[in-house]
Write a protein that holds these residues in place. Structure first.
Motif, PDB file in Angstrom:
ATOM      1  N   GLU A 212      -8.658  17.891 -52.491  1.00 54.45           N
ATOM      2  CA  GLU A 212      -7.219  17.864 -52.151  1.00 54.45           C
ATOM      3  C   GLU A 212      -6.928  18.958 -51.324  1.00 54.45           C
ATOM      4  OE1 GLU A 212      -3.925  17.342 -54.944  1.00 54.45           O
ATOM      5  OE2 GLU A 212      -5.109  15.994 -55.942  1.00 54.45           O
ATOM      6  N   ARG A 213      -6.484  18.914 -49.835  1.00 55.21           N
ATOM      7  CA  ARG A 213      -6.099  19.764 -49.040  1.00 55.21           C
ATOM      8  C   ARG A 213      -7.341  20.998 -48.625  1.00 55.21           C
ATOM      9  NH1 ARG A 213      -1.060  18.961 -47.549  1.00 55.21           N
ATOM     10  NH2 ARG A 213       0.370  17.977 -49.158  1.00 55.21           N
ATOM     11  N   VAL A 214      -8.416  20.729 -48.660  1.00 55.29           N
ATOM     12  CA  VAL A 214      -9.529  21.388 -48.388  1.00 55.29           C
ATOM     13  C   VAL A 214      -9.512  21.479 -46.833  1.00 55.29           C
ATOM     14  CG1 VAL A 214     -11.036  21.111 -50.204  1.00 55.29           C
ATOM     15  CG2 VAL A 214     -11.201  19.370 -48.159  1.00 55.29           C
ATOM     16  N   ASP A 215     -10.128  22.576 -46.368  1.00 54.83           N
ATOM     17  CA  ASP A 215     -10.350  22.816 -44.886  1.00 54.83           C
ATOM     18  C   ASP A 215     -11.266  21.793 -44.200  1.00 54.83           C
ATOM     19  OD1 ASP A 215      -9.036  25.536 -44.319  1.00 54.83           O
ATOM     20  OD2 ASP A 215     -10.220  25.789 -46.117  1.00 54.83           O
ATOM     21  N   LEU A 216     -12.303  21.358 -44.946  1.00 56.75           N
ATOM     22  CA  LEU A 216     -13.182  20.319 -44.412  1.00 56.75           C
ATOM     23  C   LEU A 216     -13.717  19.435 -45.385  1.00 56.75           C
ATOM     24  CD1 LEU A 216     -15.088  19.481 -41.897  1.00 56.75           C
ATOM     25  CD2 LEU A 216     -16.683  21.139 -42.519  1.00 56.75           C
ATOM     26  N   LEU A 217     -13.736  17.980 -45.107  1.00 55.23           N
ATOM     27  CA  LEU A 217     -14.332  16.960 -46.097  1.00 55.23           C
ATOM     28  C   LEU A 217     -15.235  16.344 -45.083  1.00 55.23           C
ATOM     29  CD1 LEU A 217     -14.504  15.221 -48.479  1.00 55.23           C
ATOM     30  CD2 LEU A 217     -12.489  14.199 -48.076  1.00 55.23           C
ATOM     31  N   VAL A 218     -16.456  16.290 -45.548  1.00 52.25           N
ATOM     32  CA  VAL A 218     -17.376  15.520 -45.103  1.00 52.25           C
ATOM     33  C   VAL A 218     -17.755  14.447 -46.128  1.00 52.25           C
ATOM     34  CG1 VAL A 218     -19.823  15.679 -44.167  1.00 52.25           C
ATOM     35  CG2 VAL A 218     -18.492  17.843 -43.848  1.00 52.25           C
ATOM     36  N   HIS A 219     -17.697  13.264 -45.536  1.00 51.23           N
ATOM     37  CA  HIS A 219     -17.751  12.090 -46.269  1.00 51.23           C
ATOM     38  C   HIS A 219     -18.503  11.034 -45.796  1.00 51.23           C
ATOM     39  CE1 HIS A 219     -16.453   9.033 -49.405  1.00 51.23           C
ATOM     40  NE2 HIS A 219     -15.506  10.147 -49.746  1.00 51.23           N
ATOM     41  N   GLU A 220     -19.363  10.551 -46.573  1.00 51.06           N
ATOM     42  CA  GLU A 220     -20.135   9.291 -46.072  1.00 51.06           C
ATOM     43  C   GLU A 220     -19.329   8.119 -45.755  1.00 51.06           C
ATOM     44  OE1 GLU A 220     -20.112   6.136 -48.458  1.00 51.06           O
ATOM     45  OE2 GLU A 220     -21.782   6.620 -49.674  1.00 51.06           O
ATOM     46  N   VAL A 221     -19.896   7.037 -45.199  1.00 49.36           N
ATOM     47  CA  VAL A 221     -19.400   5.942 -44.759  1.00 49.36           C
ATOM     48  C   VAL A 221     -20.431   4.788 -44.614  1.00 49.36           C
ATOM     49  CG1 VAL A 221     -19.159   6.508 -42.271  1.00 49.36           C
ATOM     50  CG2 VAL A 221     -17.378   4.965 -43.182  1.00 49.36           C
ATOM     51  N   VAL A 222     -20.128   3.723 -44.886  1.00 51.90           N
ATOM     52  CA  VAL A 222     -20.721   2.463 -44.530  1.00 51.90           C
ATOM     53  C   VAL A 222     -20.034   1.350 -43.747  1.00 51.90           C
ATOM     54  CG1 VAL A 222     -19.977   1.114 -46.608  1.00 51.90           C
ATOM     55  CG2 VAL A 222     -22.155   0.604 -45.498  1.00 51.90           C
ATOM     56  N   SER A 223     -20.537   0.795 -42.563  1.00 53.39           N
ATOM     57  CA  SER A 223     -20.032  -0.004 -41.574  1.00 53.39           C
ATOM     58  C   SER A 223     -20.411  -1.450 -41.845  1.00 53.39           C
ATOM     59  CB  SER A 223     -20.296   0.501 -40.258  1.00 53.39           C
ATOM     60  OG  SER A 223     -20.167  -0.595 -39.335  1.00 53.39           O
ATOM     61  N   PRO A 224     -19.750  -2.264 -42.435  1.00 58.04           N
ATOM     62  CA  PRO A 224     -20.234  -3.669 -42.586  1.00 58.04           C
ATOM     63  C   PRO A 224     -20.534  -4.183 -41.465  1.00 58.04           C
ATOM     64  CG  PRO A 224     -18.253  -3.254 -43.776  1.00 58.04           C
ATOM     65  CD  PRO A 224     -18.274  -2.058 -42.949  1.00 58.04           C
ATOM     66  N   GLU A 225     -19.853  -3.851 -40.113  1.00 59.86           N
ATOM     67  CA  GLU A 225     -20.627  -4.852 -38.957  1.00 59.86           C
ATOM     68  C   GLU A 225     -21.849  -4.786 -38.521  1.00 59.86           C
ATOM     69  OE1 GLU A 225     -16.181  -3.842 -38.890  1.00 59.86           O
ATOM     70  OE2 GLU A 225     -17.782  -2.746 -39.345  1.00 59.86           O
ATOM     71  N   THR A 226     -22.492  -3.307 -38.900  1.00 64.42           N
ATOM     72  CA  THR A 226     -23.751  -3.034 -38.433  1.00 64.42           C
ATOM     73  C   THR A 226     -24.746  -3.918 -39.031  1.00 64.42           C
ATOM     74  OG1 THR A 226     -24.015  -1.203 -40.171  1.00 64.42           O
ATOM     75  CG2 THR A 226     -23.104  -0.667 -37.904  1.00 64.42           C
ATOM     76  N   PHE A 227     -24.514  -4.419 -40.292  1.00 66.18           N
ATOM     77  CA  PHE A 227     -25.254  -5.201 -41.091  1.00 66.18           C
ATOM     78  C   PHE A 227     -25.370  -6.549 -40.569  1.00 66.18           C
ATOM     79  CE2 PHE A 227     -24.571  -1.646 -43.978  1.00 66.18           C
ATOM     80  CZ  PHE A 227     -25.777  -1.694 -44.817  1.00 66.18           C
ATOM     81  N   SER A 228     -24.236  -7.224 -39.930  1.00 66.63           N
ATOM     82  CA  SER A 228     -24.311  -8.369 -39.360  1.00 66.63           C
ATOM     83  C   SER A 228     -24.975  -8.398 -38.038  1.00 66.63           C
ATOM     84  CB  SER A 228     -23.041  -9.064 -39.259  1.00 66.63           C
ATOM     85  OG  SER A 228     -22.047  -8.017 -38.291  1.00 66.63           O
ATOM     86  N   ARG A 229     -24.726  -7.228 -37.305  1.00 64.01           N
ATOM     87  CA  ARG A 229     -25.441  -7.203 -36.040  1.00 64.01           C
ATOM     88  C   ARG A 229     -26.901  -7.054 -36.134  1.00 64.01           C
ATOM     89  NH1 ARG A 229     -21.115  -3.446 -34.228  1.00 64.01           N
ATOM     90  NH2 ARG A 229     -22.486  -1.750 -34.642  1.00 64.01           N
ATOM     91  N   ALA A 230     -27.237  -6.455 -37.158  1.00 66.74           N
ATOM     92  CA  ALA A 230     -28.750  -6.198 -37.736  1.00 66.74           C
ATOM     93  C   ALA A 230     -29.659  -7.491 -38.201  1.00 66.74           C
ATOM     94  CB  ALA A 230     -28.943  -4.919 -38.303  1.00 66.74           C
ATOM     95  N   GLY A 231     -28.562  -8.399 -38.485  1.00 67.23           N
ATOM     96  CA  GLY A 231     -29.327  -9.487 -38.939  1.00 67.23           C
ATOM     97  C   GLY A 231     -29.548  -9.598 -40.526  1.00 67.23           C
ATOM     98  N   VAL A 232     -29.002  -8.582 -41.288  1.00 60.39           N
ATOM     99  CA  VAL A 232     -29.341  -8.313 -42.565  1.00 60.39           C
ATOM    100  C   VAL A 232     -28.779  -9.484 -43.523  1.00 60.39           C
ATOM    101  CG1 VAL A 232     -29.073  -6.732 -44.673  1.00 60.39           C
ATOM    102  CG2 VAL A 232     -29.206  -5.817 -42.326  1.00 60.39           C
ATOM    103  N   ASN A 233     -29.284  -9.955 -44.500  1.00 61.00           N
ATOM    104  CA  ASN A 233     -28.853 -11.164 -45.075  1.00 61.00           C
ATOM    105  C   ASN A 233     -27.768 -10.659 -45.848  1.00 61.00           C
ATOM    106  OD1 ASN A 233     -29.641 -10.580 -48.196  1.00 61.00           O
ATOM    107  ND2 ASN A 233     -31.549 -10.472 -47.180  1.00 61.00           N
ATOM    108  N   LEU A 234     -26.864 -11.894 -46.285  1.00 57.75           N
ATOM    109  CA  LEU A 234     -25.708 -11.495 -46.912  1.00 57.75           C
ATOM    110  C   LEU A 234     -25.670 -10.985 -48.308  1.00 57.75           C
ATOM    111  CD1 LEU A 234     -22.413 -11.597 -46.624  1.00 57.75           C
ATOM    112  CD2 LEU A 234     -22.601 -14.188 -47.682  1.00 57.75           C
ATOM    113  N   GLU A 235     -26.773 -11.221 -49.114  1.00 54.26           N
ATOM    114  CA  GLU A 235     -26.731 -10.772 -50.455  1.00 54.26           C
ATOM    115  C   GLU A 235     -27.185  -9.065 -50.387  1.00 54.26           C
ATOM    116  OE1 GLU A 235     -29.556 -11.234 -54.369  1.00 54.26           O
ATOM    117  OE2 GLU A 235     -29.571 -12.825 -52.754  1.00 54.26           O
ATOM    118  N   ARG A 236     -28.106  -8.685 -49.562  1.00 55.10           N
ATOM    119  CA  ARG A 236     -28.466  -7.410 -49.138  1.00 55.10           C
ATOM    120  C   ARG A 236     -27.403  -6.704 -48.695  1.00 55.10           C
ATOM    121  NH1 ARG A 236     -30.944  -2.960 -50.834  1.00 55.10           N
ATOM    122  NH2 ARG A 236     -31.764  -1.616 -49.149  1.00 55.10           N
TER     123      ARG A 236
END
Length: 314
Positions: A212-236
């Motif tokens: 809460e109200r820190v100076d900097l928050l570095v956070h992970e993220v996942v992009s669903p679009e990248t999996f479809s573009r890479a042809g990764v199967n839906l279950e994975r």
């Protein structure tokens, strides 16, 4: 008064002479690697260098961490220790390089390397020492490498304050990366400033409270679009996304924590574009946001200043 003015002049002169130069009181965060398991050249494995006062710590040591340290002109023997968020291979696979190359190549480390991490850290590192037993013995006998520099002081840690020295306080935060248990984020406090690194996590109330109200928050993220573009199967695709935070979810976290600056790192998949990440985030958050890149420097003081690297990343 005259001495104070002289010191202020020297500091101003040094800052003007070397833009972005770190003085002793700086709190600086460098994204060494912003990627995830896929091996790509522009986003190395997850690793973050935090410099607070005279202390330098690595948070995770993914693929290429040592090379990125060299690119930042950080003396590897000056790294005071390593903190692991969890023991997934992409977060630790660069550690043997930091440990052994940082000891062997002159001027090598001449003191034990301190390492903190979740339960299992001590066991993993003891086996790593066994795995490199032949090489270590050879280097000490033939290359005259200093034996104290290859020692690892490993610490299994629980959530809470895990380091407090010279004004630097580091707190481990239990986050939700199930079935990995436990996994940690970290909060670093120094000189009235604060940084939170999420590690790998789903939406985590523990992390939100700590950030809460820190100076900097570095956070992970996942992009669903990248999996479809890479042809990764839906279950994975569903399996991977379930362990991380989408841009829309991250936006909700940023809206609740209100950091001075939010930055994405550990980008899954590393082929994600800025638009993949920012457009979704803006559905739930309209505050300061940066998509991290390797060698990006964030200086945390009265203001939070981002410096993008002009160095080649390949």
């Amino acid at each position: 008064m005259r001495s104070f003015r002289k010191l202020a002049f020297v500091c101003a002169f040094l800052s003007a002479l070397v833009p972005g130069a770190a003085l002793a009181q700086d709190f600086k965060v460098t994204l060494l690697g912003t990627g995830s398991p896929p091996p790509v050249m522009n986003r190395f494995g997850p690793s973050i260098l935090v410099e607070a006062g005279d202390k330098k710590f690595l948070f995770d040591a993914g693929r290429g961490a040592m090379q990125r340290l060299v690119q930042t002109k950080t003396r590897w023997q000056d790294v005071d220790g390593v903190f692991f968020t969890h023991l997934h291979s992409d977060h630790v696979i660069g550690f043997p390089d930091v440990w052994l190359t940082g000891w062997l190549v002159a001027p090598g480390r001449n003191r034990p390397l301190e390492v903190w991490g979740p339960p299992g850290t001590e066991k993993m590192l003891s086996h790593l020492v066994q795995a490199f037993e032949f090489d270590i013995g050879f280097r000490i006998s033939d290359d005259k490498a200093r034996p104290e520099g290859v020692v690892i002081n490993a610490h299994n840690i629980d959530p809470g304050v895990v380091y407090e020295q010279n004004g630097v306080k580091i707190t481990a935060i239990k986050v939700d990366h199930a079935p990995v248990e436990p996994a940690y984020g970290y909060r670093i406090d120094y000189n009235g400033r604060s940084v939170v690194l999420s590690g790998d996590t789903r939406t985590s109330d523990n992390l939100i409270r700590a950030a809460e109200r820190v100076d900097l928050l570095v956070h992970e993220v996942v992009s669903p679009e990248t999996f479809s573009r890479a042809g990764v199967n839906l279950e994975r695709t569903k399996s991977v996304i379930a362990h991380h935070v989408t841009p829309e979810q991250a936006g909700e976290i940023f809206a609740r924590t209100k950091p001075k600056l939010a930055v994405y790192s550990h980008i899954v998949l590393p082929t994600a574009t800025n638009d993949d990440l920012i457009s979704g985030t803006r559905k739930t958050y309209d505050g300061p946001l940066e998509v991290g890149e390797d060698l990006m420097v964030i200086e945390v003081g009265k203001d939070v200043v981002v410096r993008r690297s002009s160095s080649p990343k390949q």
